[in-house]
Write a protein that holds these residues in place. Structure first.
Motif, short mmCIF file in Angstrom:
data_model
loop_
_atom_site.label_atom_id
_atom_site.label_comp_id
_atom_site.label_asym_id
_atom_site.label_seq_id
_atom_site.Cartn_x
_atom_site.Cartn_y
_atom_site.Cartn_z
N LYS A 329 0.83 -1.19 0.00
CA LYS A 329 0.00 0.00 0.00
C LYS A 329 0.87 1.26 0.00
CE LYS A 329 -2.79 2.68 3.16
NZ LYS A 329 -3.50 2.76 4.41
N ASN A 380 -6.61 5.89 11.73
CA ASN A 380 -5.21 5.84 11.30
C ASN A 380 -4.59 4.47 11.53
OD1 ASN A 380 -5.18 8.39 10.28
ND2 ASN A 380 -4.35 9.35 12.13
N ASN B 86 -0.55 9.07 16.77
CA ASN B 86 -1.03 9.04 15.38
C ASN B 86 -2.19 9.98 15.11
OD1 ASN B 86 -3.20 7.79 16.54
ND2 ASN B 86 -3.23 6.03 15.17
N ALA B 95 -0.19 10.98 6.52
CA ALA B 95 -1.65 10.84 6.51
C ALA B 95 -2.13 9.72 5.59
CB ALA B 95 -2.29 12.16 6.10
N SER B 96 -1.49 9.53 4.44
CA SER B 96 -2.05 8.53 3.53
C SER B 96 -1.47 7.14 3.76
CB SER B 96 -1.84 8.96 2.08
OG SER B 96 -0.48 8.90 1.75
N THR B 97 -0.21 7.04 4.15
CA THR B 97 0.37 5.70 4.30
C THR B 97 0.44 5.24 5.75
OG1 THR B 97 2.61 6.55 4.51
CG2 THR B 97 1.82 6.10 2.29
N GLN B 98 0.31 6.16 6.69
CA GLN B 98 0.44 5.83 8.12
C GLN B 98 1.81 5.28 8.46
OE1 GLN B 98 -1.71 7.00 10.21
NE2 GLN B 98 -2.87 7.74 8.49
N MET B 99 2.82 5.68 7.67
CA MET B 99 4.20 5.35 8.02
C MET B 99 4.81 6.58 8.69
SD MET B 99 4.77 2.25 7.14
CE MET B 99 6.55 2.13 7.21
N GLU B 118 1.47 3.15 11.92
CA GLU B 118 0.05 3.00 12.29
C GLU B 118 -0.32 3.56 13.65
OE1 GLU B 118 -0.68 -1.17 11.66
OE2 GLU B 118 -1.05 -0.89 9.53
N ILE B 119 0.53 3.35 14.67
CA ILE B 119 0.16 3.84 16.00
C ILE B 119 1.08 4.98 16.45
CG2 ILE B 119 0.02 3.24 18.44
CD1 ILE B 119 -1.14 0.71 17.84
N PHE B 306 6.39 -4.21 7.56
CA PHE B 306 6.80 -2.93 6.97
C PHE B 306 8.24 -2.89 6.51
CE2 PHE B 306 3.62 -2.28 10.29
CZ PHE B 306 2.61 -1.70 9.56
N ILE B 309 9.51 -1.35 3.24
CA ILE B 309 9.44 0.09 3.01
C ILE B 309 10.26 0.86 4.03
CG2 ILE B 309 7.45 0.70 1.62
CD1 ILE B 309 5.70 0.19 3.94
#
Lengths: 603, 345
Positions: A329, A380, B86, B95-99, B118-119, B306, B309
């Protein structure tokens, strides 16, 4: 309607990875739609000729047709992390499997693309959307001429009746969304399906030549939606598919559509080829282009993503129920080239936190939880904006009575949706526990998301002194016997849980009945986890709601009862191979997965 | 691991310890001085000269301090393991990938090793508290294995005959168990148990993990101990004690056990990292410590989603685990060499 939960739809994507990985019966999903306009007559026969087409781009296939083409030939390669629950139309219930059914199963009515953007009910095997009497208890359909099964025998009205009779064979072929038909049709209470009890009497379904009449025990203006479910599709009367009968019908269901089974190895691969007996002249819903379609099961989600990126697979057929991994993603969203090949359609599904009124009996205590919940943080965890939009109330977009979060957000958690601590504290005062209380929070394991959602909610509620204890259950039994059992909820003192729900068809009844109707409470297998039994809501769902305002009142009443904390309305991310043509998201089904029956390929 | 028990036993006999402890002579050159020192002193001198072992030992001590001082450390550092970062106004994630925003997993002056996707949990704070989890489970599981192993090993070796045969066959059976599968199954079963033997929640979970790891490890040390005891019991000092009328219990506890101290110590040091890895493995598989308890294994498992990435998140717990296991092993090897009179170091 007996519970048909569905899956955590939700955030869908990754959750399902876990489910798929452990082979559980994860995401039964149900169709959902962003377009609730229904019942418009079959309107013209024109279908795909529209000006709503485009080449590529982020979200291009959500409301347009990407790469329009009439080029035929080639093979469409699909992948999925787990096999379908079943290919028997009676049993099939995963959202993406309902979509696969479109390849080889025709029904009296089905969803058709109108203007390249909306999937609406249209006649399929039938000549029209049915003739009904004044109170919607008698529906009559006439079959088109020239319909044939893959073996060349004609499709008859008796076959349609037999297909419906199979919905009652709970012992021989269990599963599926059959309860909708059972709840509507006026059938003998003792009827156990065609294998044990033969045919349904004419007082239930009357066949006369090529017409078929359904007699319902209660008015149902939305009966066509039930006929559009694959479990209402015809099956060759008595003979089924020769040796493939009853529980083995899933291995080779008799095709009425443009594709038929060539080979199927359960759990591994399925190959569909063109059905030469199907004729385009009888079908204006499907416009098949490719010669064959393969579905390969690849249980490793990372591997599946790699094959998507390399072009080995054209699309992930399961989409929401086994979707892309977080790593893929991020790659898709951060590369401008790849992002053009991504769609993020919405669906009539919500993720929410049931707050059990049987355990937390004081409404103010429940409301304290509503105000203290940090919706932005939870969304989120599920992936942020691409996974959904923050929900102010329960009714998802696409259903009558839907209101945006801006218009209606009765427990607003502030402008950035991170929680309204002042209001939460005053509700705690009102509930008589100003310093907070302790709640058992239920979630399924293993799961990628659930433990993180718990961690985030725990930290959010701790801000006002509400403490959360985790209580977990295996994902395969969580919905059925854990939070799906009102007595277990009381026994384990489960105050809150985690759940998601998608409509089985895009109406309020299809969405709400299982989760909010008091008469739907069963034990186990309950989907009305909070045991909501509100007279106003029950009345509306039992046929009392007539207008959009009525449905809005239902939404408001459910929010007033403070039993479901709405978190977000789901969206699901899909990757489309650039070589696919005629791609559009099926917004009536399966979380907006691509409508494969009309897709072609370049090369 | 084979310690020539006979020689150890002679040297360690308390009556032989002489007053001559002042000499600092090299034991290899001054054989007279050796007789004057206790086993402990000799071992310590050897150990001190083994730089790798000392480095391992110092790392282990530091680790222990981190575990004990986890709370003041994180207070000083200013970030805590379960703090969620977060959402606005403290949103450290894209905001879009939460990385994590920024390179190296969002590493910054306030979050030295970055935050989780994510968190947005602080990685270093989780690492610090994860040390606690690893050491508590590693030490207690090892202690359980050693206690069980020594008791059954001494009894079997000392009595021999039927007792030995029965105990040995029984525990050999345990050795042939598919340990990992059985552990997972047992932990999964206990996942549904709310309370057991007065324990509940996190404490119960820890207890079950400790039991599973300790129980499946003890047959190894049992076998070593039994072998040692088989030869020890034939020694003259045992005969002497027996002829003086000492009870079996007294012989086992006073005569034989002290001579087993060397192998027990070495085994313990080498078993701790195995159990730490065991805990990490179980947590990695999702049947380990409960949600909300920081654990290196769980961090590794989370990071696995993850790493293609952003590998930073994988490195922190991976490196911590690697260094810890290495340190314990180096120290254990050094200890073995130091306690072995035949060692040429």
């Amino acid at each position: 309607m007996r519970a048909r939960r569905l899956a955590l739809a939700a955030g869908a994507s990754t959750l399902a990875i876990v489910l798929a990985a452990c082979g559980s019966s994860g995401g039964k999903k149900s169709p959902s739609s962003t377009n609730a306009n229904n019942n418009n007559s079959s309107s013209s026969s024109s279908s795909n000729n529209n000006n709503n087409t485009t080449s590529a781009g982020f979200n291009a296939a959500v409301d347009k047709i990407v790469n329009p083409s009439t080029k035929t030939g080639g093979t469409l390669h699909l992948g999925a992390t787990a096999d379908c629950d079943s290919f028997d139309p009676k049993i099939s219930y995963y959202g993406w499997c309902l979509n696969m059914q479109r390849l080889y199963t025709r029904k009296l009515v089905d969803y058709k693309v109108v203007n390249g953007t909306k999937f609406q009910l249209a006649p399929d095997l039938a000549t029209d959307l049915g003739q009904h009497n004044a109170d919607f208890t008698k529906w009559t359909y006439t079959l088109k001429a020239g319909l044939k099964w893959e073996n060349g025998t004609p499709i008859t009205a008796k076959d349609v009746k037999y297909g419906v009779e199979r919905d009652y064979a709970a012992a021989e072929i269990p599963g599926g969304p059959f309860s909708y038909m059972q709840n509507d049709l006026k059938a003998p209470k003792t009827y156990r399906g065609p294998y044990k009890d033969g045919d349904l009497p004419d007082t239930s379904i009357k066949v006369s030549g090529n017409t078929i009449t359904f007699f319902l025990k209660k008015p149902d203006p939305d009966f066509n939606y039930i006929l559009a479910l694959p479990c209402s599709a015809p099956v060759p009367d008595k003979v089924e598919n020769g040796s493939f009968k009853g529980s083995t019908y899933t291995k080779h269901p008799m095709s009425s559509g443009p594709y038929k089974f060539q080979s199927y190895q359960p759990g591994k691969a399925l190959t569909l080829v063109r059905n030469t007996q199907w004729s385009q002249s009888t079908d204006d819903i499907r416009h098949p282009l490719v010669d064959s379609i393969t579905l390969s099961i690849d249980t490793n989600p990372v591997d599946l993503d790699n094959k998507l990126e390399s072009g080995q697979f054209d699309a992930n057929a399961a989409g929401g129920a086994g979707g892309i991994t977080p790593a893929f993603k991020t790659k898709l969203l951060t590369s401008p080239d790849l992002k053009k090949q991504v769609d993020d359609p919405a669906s009539a599904a919500s993720q929410y936190l049931p707050v059990m009124q049987t355990v937390i009996t004081n409404v103010h205590c429940r409301r304290a939880i509503f105000y203290a919940t940090n919706k932005a943080s939870i969304l989120n965890v599920y992936g942020g904006d691409t996974s959904g939009a923050i929900a102010g109330s329960m009714t998802p977009p696409g259903l009558p009575g839907y209101q945006t979060t801006k218009d209606y957000d009765p427990y607003s958690a502030g402008s950035n949706q991170t929680g309204d601590l002042a209001k939460a504290k005053s509700e705690l005062q009102a509930c008589g526990q100003p310093s907070g209380f302790t709640v058992n929070f239920a979630y399924p394991t293993p799961s990628n998301f659930a433990p993180k959602v718990f961690a985030v909610e725990k930290s959010a509620l701790a801000r006002v002194g509400i403490k959360l204890n985790p209580v977990t259950d295996d994902a395969s039994t969580y919905y059925n016997t854990f939070i799906g059992s009102p007595s277990n909820i009381i026994k384990k003192k489960i105050g809150m849980g985690l759940a998601g729900w998608g409509a089985d068809f895009p109406t309020n009844v299809g969405y709400y009945n299982a989760i909010a109707n008091g008469s739907a409470i069963v034990d186990p297998g309950n989907s009305n986890y909070v045991s909501l039994n509100d007279p106003l809501v029950n009345h509306a769902l039992d046929g009392g709601a007539k207008s959009e305002a009525d449905w809005q009142a239902v939404n408001h009443k459910i929010m007033d009862d403070a039993v479901y904390v709405p978190l977000y309305w789901s969206k699901t991310l899909y990757y489309r191979n650039p070589r696919m043509t005629n791609v559009t998201c099926n917004n009536a089904l399966a979380f907006g997965i691509y409508d494969f029956v009309n897709i072609g390929v370049n090369k | 691991m084979s310690l020539p028990a006979g020689e150890l036993q002679v040297v360690s006999d308390e009556t032989l310890i002489a007053a001559n402890t002042g000499a600092d002579a090299d034991p290899e050159n001054a054989s007279a001085a050796i007789r004057g020192r206790s086993l402990g002193q000799i071992a310590w001198r050897r150990l001190r000269r083994d730089k790798l072992a000392m480095a391992g030992g110092i790392f282990v001590i530091l680790l222990g301090l981190v575990a004990i001082l986890a709370k003041p450390l994180t207070n000083w550092y200013g970030a805590f393991p379960n703090t969620v970062n977060n959402f606005p106004p403290h949103d450290l994630l894209d905001a879009s990938t939460q990385m994590p925003i920024g390179s190296y997993g969002g590493a910054s002056s306030t979050h030295w090793l970055g935050v989780t996707p994510e968190i947005g949990n602080d990685v270093l704070a989780n690492l610090i508290y994860g040390t606690r989890t690893s050491l508590i489970i590693g030490l207690l599981a090892t202690a359980l294995a050693v206690v069980l192993g020594v008791i059954t090993g001494v009894v079997a070796g000392y009595f021999g005959g039927f007792t030995d045969t029965a105990l040995s066959r029984l525990f050999d059976l345990l050795l042939s168990f598919p340990t990992l599968l059985f552990s997972i199954a047992l932990l999964a079963v206990f996942g549904d148990v709310d309370s057991f033997a007065g324990l509940s929640g996190v404490a119960l979970r820890f207890a079950v993990i400790i039991f599973v790891l300790g129980f499946f490890n003890f047959p190894y040390i049992r076998r070593i101990i039994r072998g040692q005891v088989l030869s020890l019991r034939e020694k003259e000092f045992v005969d002497a004690a027996r002829s003086l009328g000492a009870s079996n219990y007294r012989i086992m506890s006073r005569e034989i056990l002290p001579n087993l101290l060397g192998p027990i110590l070495v085994y313990t040091t080498l078993a701790i990292p195995v159990n730490i890895l065991g805990e990490a493995g179980l947590s990695f598989l999702g049947v380990g410590v409960p949600q909300g308890t920081p654990s290196w294994g769980k961090m590794l498992s989370d990071a696995g989603d993850f790493f293609t990435i952003d590998p930073t998140y994988l490195f922190a717990p991976g490196l911590a685990l690697f260094l810890t296991v290495l340190a314990f092993n180096l120290f254990g090897d050094g200890l073995r060499d130091a306690l072995d009179p035949k060692s040429r170091r």
